[in-house]
Design an enzyme around this catalytic site. Structure first.
Site, mmCIF file in Angstrom:
data_model
loop_
_atom_site.group_PDB
_atom_site.id
_atom_site.type_symbol
_atom_site.label_atom_id
_atom_site.label_comp_id
_atom_site.label_asym_id
_atom_site.label_seq_id
_atom_site.Cartn_x
_atom_site.Cartn_y
_atom_site.Cartn_z
ATOM 1 N N GLU A 120 4.915 -1.836 -4.132
ATOM 2 C CA GLU A 120 4.039 -1.731 -3.018
ATOM 3 C C GLU A 120 2.986 -2.738 -3.115
ATOM 4 O O GLU A 120 2.553 -3.115 -4.044
ATOM 5 C CB GLU A 120 3.240 -0.355 -3.227
ATOM 6 N N TYR B 147 -0.565 -2.545 4.815
ATOM 7 C CA TYR B 147 0.047 -1.730 3.896
ATOM 8 C C TYR B 147 1.622 -2.034 3.805
ATOM 9 O O TYR B 147 2.260 -2.241 5.037
ATOM 10 C CB TYR B 147 -0.217 -0.329 3.834
#
Length: 382
Positions: free
Chosen positions: A190, A102
Site C-alpha cells: 500500500e 491512494y
C-alpha cells in the site's frame, strides 16, 4: 507479518518505486543529526509503529529547524499509539504536496485474485472516504494468468491521471508495486499517500507491506524484518506448540478441537450475547501437557473471565479427554470458571469423570454449555 514504514520503503526502493529521502532514528540527538545530513529546509518526523492512525494520534509532525526537530522528536518518542510505544522515528524530507492519491494491491478472496485499489482521495482519511463515498474507490481485479502488463497498468493509470506524463509515471509505479507484491508473497502493498508534488513528480511518502506468514520460509530476507507485536508473538508461540490461535477482544476463552467446531463455538457465544476472547484449535490430542499449554495461553489474556472447553470425541475418546483435563488441572491454579462440553465416543464416562472431580462445570449440549459460559462471565446464576 507486518513491516514498518521504513522497512517497506526499503523494499519499494529496490523495485524502483520513488520514495523521499529518510533516516531512521531512535533519539532526539539522532533526529537532529539526520536533519543536518538530509540538508533540506523542512522534514517530517514520523513514528514507526505497526499500526495506522499515526497522524491523528500526534505521531507525525513537521519541523523546519533543529530546535523543532529535537522538540517534536522528543514528543513523539514519549507517546504510545493504539497500545504501541514509539521507540523509533523516521526523519523524512518534507514534500511540497499538490495532490494525494491512494494505491494498493491486496487479495480479493471472493474473486480469488489480486485486486488493485485506487483513489484520487488518498491520505489519512481514506477509511472515511471508503465509508461515506465508496464511489471514489476504484477496484480492479488482476487476472493471475495475465498479471499487470504495461497496457493494463496504463489503462488503470489513466483512471487517476489525465495528463500523459503523469499517467506514464503512474504506469511504472503500478507495475513496480505489483512486482514487489507478487515476488515477496505479500498480502498487502500500500502507498497512502502517493503524492503529486508541486513539480509534477510522483512520490510514495508512506509505505505499508503485510506478508503471508505461510510463505516466509521462502523469503529469509523478509523474515529477518519480523518484529512481532505481543499478539503476534503469542500466536507464533501457539503455532510452535501445535495450536491454531488468534486473539480477539472478548472475555470467554475458547479451547476446541477442530477449526469448524471452533468457529461454531464463537458464533454460539455471540448468539447468546457473549464475546469470545480467542480462536483456539488444539487438534485431536487429549495429551495433558497440550491442555496445560493451551490453558496457559488462554490465562495469559487478562480479559478472560471464563473458559469454554468444547470437545467432540470422534477418534479421540471423551474419557481420555476427561482424564487429560483432570491431570492438567491438577497442575493449574485458577479461579476462573471452566465450562466443558463433551460429546462423542464414551461421552457419558467422560462427563462423569469431570463431574466427580468437582473442578468443572459440565454440559451435555452446546446450547447448555454456551449459556453457562455467558452467564458465568456476566455473574448470573446458572
Amino acid at each position: 507479518m507486518k513491516a514498518h514504514e521504513y522497512q517497506a520503503k526499503e523494499i519499494f526502493s529496490r523495485y524502483g518505486i520513488p520514495v523521499e529521502q529518510h533516516v531512521l532514528c531512535s533519539t532526539p540527538d539522532e533526529a537532529v543529526t539526520a536533519f543536518r545530513q538530509l540538508g533540506v529546509n523542512k522534514v517530517a518526523i514520523k513514528a514507526q509503529v505497526l499500526t495506522g492512525g499515526r497522524g491523528k494520534a500526534g505521531g507525525v509532525k513537521l519541523a523546519d529547524s533543529e530546535t523543532l526537530v529535537r522538540q517534536h522528536a522528543q514528543e513523539i518518542l514519549n507517546i504510545t499509539i493504539k497500545g504501541f510505544p514509539v521507540t523509533r522515528i523516521l526523519i523524512s524530507e518534507a514534500v511540497d504536496i499538490a495532490a494525494e492519491y491512494y494505491t494498493s494491491f491486496t487479495i480479493d478472496r471472493n474473486a480469488r485474485s489480486v485486486v488493485l485499489i485506487m483513489s484520487a482521495a488518498g491520505g489519512m482519511d481514506i477509511e472515511e472516504v471508503a465509508r461515506k463515498t465508496p464511489e471514489k474507490i476504484i477496484h480492479c481485479n488482476i487476472d493471475p494468468l495475465i498479471g499487470l502488463p504495461k497496457y493494463l497498468a496504463q489503462r488503470f493509470a489513466f483512471t487517476l491521471f489525465k495528463q500523459a506524463e503523469q499517467a506514464k509515471r503512474m504506469t511504472t509505479i503500478l507495475q513496480d508495486l505489483y512486482k514487489a507484491f507478487i515476488e515477496n508473497d505479500a498480502s498487502l502493498a500500500e502507498i497512502n499517500p502517493l503524492v503529486l508534488t508541486a513539480k509534477g513528480t510522483l512520490r510514495a511518502i508512506d509505505a505499508k507491506m503485510v506478508f503471508d506468514d505461510n510463505a516466509l520460509y521462502r523469503h529469509p530476507d523478509v523474515q529477518a524484518l519480523f518484529e512481532p507485536t505481543p499478539e503476534e508473538q503469542l500466536e507464533a508461540t501457539a503455532k510452535e506448540r501445535g495450536f491454531s490461535y488468534v486473539r480477539m477482544d472478548g472475555d470467554i476463552g475458547c479451547m476446541v478441537n477442530g477449526a469448524g467446531l471452533a468457529m461454531t463455538t464463537m458464533d454460539m457465544i455471540k448468539l447468546y450475547g457473549g464475546s469470545p476472547a480467542n480462536f483456539l484449535d488444539i487438534g485431536g490430542s487429549s495429551n495433558p501437557v497440550k491442555v496445560i499449554e493451551a490453558m496457559k495461553i488462554l490465562l495469559n489474556d487478562s480479559k478472560v473471565k471464563a473458559v469454554f472447553i468444547n470437545i467432540f470425541g470422534g477418534i479421540t475418546r471423551c474419557d481420555d479427554v476427561a482424564i487429560g483435563l483432570i491431570q492438567a488441572f491438577d497442575q493449574l491454579q485458577t479461579d476462573i470458571p471452566v465450562i466443558v462440553r463433551l460429546t462423542g465416543t464414551n461421552e457419558n464416562i467422560g462427563r462423569k469423570l469431570l463431574k466427580d472431580s468437582n473442578r468443572f462445570q459440565v454440559a451435555e449440549t452446546m446450547n447448555e454449555a454456551t449459556l453457562m459460559a455467558v452467564k458465568s462471565v456476566k455473574g448470573e446464576t446458572l
